[in-house]
Every structure is written in structure tokens, then in C-alpha cells.
Design an enzyme around this catalytic site. Structure first.
Site, PDB file in Angstrom:
ATOM      1  N   SER A 131       9.180  13.424  -0.629  1.00 49.94           N
ATOM      2  CA  SER A 131       8.459  12.213  -0.277  1.00 49.94           C
ATOM      3  C   SER A 131       8.379  11.375  -1.542  1.00 49.94           C
ATOM      4  CB  SER A 131       7.051  12.558   0.235  1.00 49.94           C
ATOM      5  OG  SER A 131       6.325  11.378   0.499  1.00 49.94           O
ATOM      6  N   ASP A 189      -3.057   6.166  -0.132  1.00 49.64           N
ATOM      7  CA  ASP A 189      -2.520   4.867   0.266  1.00 49.64           C
ATOM      8  C   ASP A 189      -3.258   4.259   1.448  1.00 49.64           C
ATOM      9  OD1 ASP A 189      -0.692   4.588  -1.734  1.00 49.64           O
ATOM     10  OD2 ASP A 189       0.995   5.392  -0.608  1.00 49.64           O
ATOM     11  N   ARG A 214       0.326  -1.321  -3.960  1.00 47.57           N
ATOM     12  CA  ARG A 214      -0.182  -1.360  -2.589  1.00 47.57           C
ATOM     13  C   ARG A 214      -1.008  -2.612  -2.277  1.00 47.57           C
ATOM     14  NH1 ARG A 214       3.808   1.651  -1.360  1.00 47.57           N
ATOM     15  NH2 ARG A 214       3.422   3.863  -0.932  1.00 47.57           N
ATOM     16  N   ASP A 228       9.028   8.077   8.099  1.00 52.60           N
ATOM     17  CA  ASP A 228       7.777   7.768   8.793  1.00 52.60           C
ATOM     18  C   ASP A 228       7.833   6.421   9.499  1.00 52.60           C
ATOM     19  OD1 ASP A 228       6.692  10.130   7.932  1.00 52.60           O
ATOM     20  OD2 ASP A 228       5.510   9.262   6.319  1.00 52.60           O
TER      21      ASP A 228
END
Length: 408
Positions: free
Chosen positions: A178, A124, A95, A15
Site C-alpha cells: 500500500s 487519512d 491531503r 481501492d
């Protein structure tokens, strides 16, 4: 004229590799990549070269592993925070720290925007954006997957886009889960996991350990020392928290511990299926709970379970920097003042087996707990206690009996 700068949260995966040329092509930005090292290990290899040939003008790689362990993981462990009784929040608490560092890079570079590659379906996007809003409300956030110009709606499309821009990638869509990895855990989504009816292909999937079936036939003893809810030593050897987690990951992975297959409820409303490997974290949180069983009184322990659930929800939802999470942590820290001692465990084929817990602040009294009558407790004392404790139930039963008789 100098171009406006954008800081991209860069992992080097599919990505974020595709996003670099897309940002330049779509918005004419000067793209500065920031890879925040939270313990990805081998995933960081070759990032500098990949970022540059993908079109980035600069790459930051910031090591924040110890900060993650000390200021994000440990408060979560002390809180016993687990989302939906299974997920140990490995991605969730990383995060906000990543977002914090992205803001710092953006300030240093004078960037007008921060960009992330989180999808519009996932959690996220909330974790990144809520954190950035809390720390830098003036900085623009570009969520690529929510932009109308973004047409790369599959991994195949992203790979084709990269190839068209001369970027060759070391993986393909048919064989790529992923994944998100840090020092605490690794998560797996995609491929066969997208259908909950499918059994995970553990031979291809596992990274940190083995299944219990493939674990050694011999058990292994382990001791963990804690001071105020923080682990300080393994088997008598003092270590910093990050090294303790690394060693526990090795031991837990070896014995098939901490493999979780879960269908969880995302914040955006959908269910998602993933497999998480958290070998060291599973051991650490279990040891911490065992020590709390010994050192916290009944009411505090019961209320702390309520706090743990709310703490986990806030972290999962991306609200690390909210006042309530900070206030709950203050409560938790107070409870940890006596969570000091040693926990002994036996690791065997996916199991963590209690082998003894000691603490100078233990509330367990052998003389009280034994069947022998002692000075502090006489069996006869229970008679009055039971009469009072059950008085309301007895009164209600008498009322019901009276009304039955009146109805006859």
C-alpha cells in the site's frame, strides 16, 4: 431524472477502482472522479481509460504540484515540523490540498457528496474529512470503508469484485504494497512490513533510491541557497521550489538518503509500521536547520522547537485549516526573515555531512567564540555572571546544609 453526483478522490489504485462500480451499484450515483496530481508521476498513466471502463462518467486530473510545494511543503519546512522526530509529513500535508480541490470540483459539478477510500483504521480519513468540514460543511462525505454496505474487507475481495465487474487490474494482493506517492516522498505499508519483527525487503520496496550499501563509493558536494527560509538555488542554479525538490530527490536517492523505517502512533490510537522514502526532503530540512542554527538566537530557536512539535501534530492530525496551525505559521514566518544564506553539504552513503554554512545574518562571531580575549568579552566577566546564574542553587544548598546541622 438526472442522478445525484458524487466526486470520488481517485488514485487509480485498487481501492478507488473498486469504489466506482460500488457507488453506482449501492447508491445509484453519477460518479465523477477527481485525481489530484501532487507528483505521482508514472502512477497517473492510463487513469482516464481505467476510470471510464470502471464506470466513471468523468475524470478530472488537476496538477497542483507547485501549489503543494509553495503553500504546504514550504511552511512545514520553515517550521521544521517532523512528526515523532522521524516522519516528514509527506502524506499528511498533501491531503488537505487534495480535499480543497475535491471541494472545488464538487462545487463546479453541483455534487451532493464527496467520497474517499481511506480506511477506518488510518489517519487519512481525518485529514480528508476535517478539511472538507472546514471548507464545505454542507457537502456530505462518504467514507466507503465505514459504510455498512461495504463488504470488501480485504485486497483479495476488492480484486475479486473488480474482476466480477469486468475490471482487470495490473497488480495482485500478494505483491502489492500500500503506497502513497507525491513529489515529496513515497510511503510503503503492508506485506512483510505488517510485522515489526521483519526486515523490509528493500530490493522490492524502494522506488526513489537505493540503500546506502548500494550508493556510490564517491561522495558528492551540494550547495543550497535560501531566502527567508525558502530554497532558491542548487549549486548556484536558480530553480522554483518544485524543481529543487525533484533534483534533491534524484541526488538523495542516488546516495541512499532519507529511508525511514518507523512504527508511528496513529491518531486513532493504534501503532502502524511503514517505510518512508524522502530523499530530497531529508536534505532540504537538514540544510534549513543548519542555516537556522547560524541565524536564530537561542531563545527563538528553543521556542521554535516547541512550535515545530505542535505544528507537526496538527498537520498529522488533519487540522491544516485550523486557526492554531495558521497562527503558528505566522510566528514561523516572522522567524524566517533572517534565514537567508548558503548551506554546503557532502552526500555519502545515506549521510548528510556539514561542509560549511554562510549567511549575511549570521549571529556567529569568530572573535567572541575564540579563546582570545576581545573587546566584547572578557573572561573575567563570567565570574559575576556565574555567581548570579547559580545563586538560587547556592542558596538551596546552604539551606540544606543548615537543616542537616540542626538535625544533629
Amino acid at each position: 431524472m438526472a442522478k445525484d453526483k458524487v466526486v470520488l478522490a481517485y488514485s487509480g489504485g485498487l481501492d478507488t477502482t473498486a469504489i466506482i462500480p460500488w457507488l453506482k451499484e449501492t447508491y445509484d450515483y453519477d460518479v465523477i472522479c477527481a485525481c489530484i496530481d501532487v507528483g505521482q508521476e508514472s502512477e497517473l498513466e492510463g487513469l482516464d481509460e481505467r476510470a471510464k471502463y470502471s464506470g466513471a462518467s468523468k475524470l478530472y486530473i488537476l496538477d497542483v504540484v507547485d501549489e503543494l510545494c509553495d503553500e504546504y511543503i514550504m511552511p512545514t519546512v520553515q517550521a521544521d515540523a517532523v512528526y515523532e522526530n522521524k516522519y516528514l509529513l509527506g502524506t499528511s500535508f498533501a491531503r488537505p490540498l487534495i480535499a480543497k480541490k475535491l471541494v472545488e470540483v464538487a462545487r463546479k459539478e453541483g455534487a451532493v457528496a464527496i467520497c474517499h477510500g481511506a480506511t477506518g483504521k488510518g489517519n487519512d480519513q481525518l485529514r480528508f474529512e476535517l478539511s472538507i468540514k472546514a471548507l464545505a460543511p454542507d457537502i456530505k462525505v462518504i467514507a466507503v470503508w465505514r459504510q455498512p454496505e461495504w463488504k470488501l474487507d480485504s485486497r483479495d475481495a476488492e480484486i475479486a469484485y473488480c474482476q466480477a465487474h469486468g475490471i482487470n487490474l495490473p497488480f495482485d494482493a500478494a505483491h502489492s504494497y500500500s503506497r502513497d506517492r507525491n513529489i515529496w516522498h513515497i510511503s510503503h505499508e503492508g506485506l512483510e512490513l505488517e510485522n515489526p519483527a521483519n526486515e523490509p525487503n528493500y530490493d522490492d520496496l524502494l522506488v526513489l533510491g537505493v540503500t546506502p550499501e548500494k550508493a556510490p563509493d564517491e561522495d558528492e558536494y551540494l550547495t543550497l541557497d535560501f531566502e527567508k527560509g525558502i530554497p532558491t538555488a542548487i549549486n548556484g542554479t536558480k530553480m522554483k521550489v518544485s524543481d529543487i525538490i525533484r533534483e534533491l530527490n534524484r541526488l538523495g536517492g542516488k546516495h541512499g538518503i532519507g529511508i525511514i523505517d518507523i512504527v508511528e502512533n496513529r491518531v486513532v490510537g493504534m501503532k502502524s509500521r511503514g517505510v518512508y522514502e524522502t530523499p530530497g526532503g531529508t536534505i532540504l530540512m537538514e540544510a534549513h536547520k543548519q542555516l537556522e542554527e547560524l541565524t536564530l538566537d537561542r531563545e527563538t530557536l528553543a521556542y521554535k522547537k516547541l512550535v515545530a512539535t505542535k505544528f507537526a501534530d496538527l498537520v498529522y492530525e488533519g487540522k491544516w485549516f485550523c486557526p492554531l496551525r495558521e497562527s503558528l505559521q505566522a510566528f514561523v514566518e516572522k522567524t524566517q526573515e533572517t534565514v537567508t544564506g548558503q548551506v554546503k553539504m557532502r552526500l555519502y552513503k545515506g549521510n548528510i555531512i556539514k561542509a560549511g554554512t554562510t549567511s549575511p545574518y549570521s549571529l556567529y562571531s569568530e572573535s567572541l567564540a575564540s579563546f582570545t580575549t576581545g573587546e566584547l568579552y572578557d573572561h573575567k566577566d563570567a565570574t559575576g555572571f556565574i555567581n548570579l546564574f547559580g545563586l538560587s542553587m547556592k542558596v538551596r544548598a546552604m539551606m540544606n546544609e543548615k537543616n542537616k546541622n540542626n538535625d544533629k
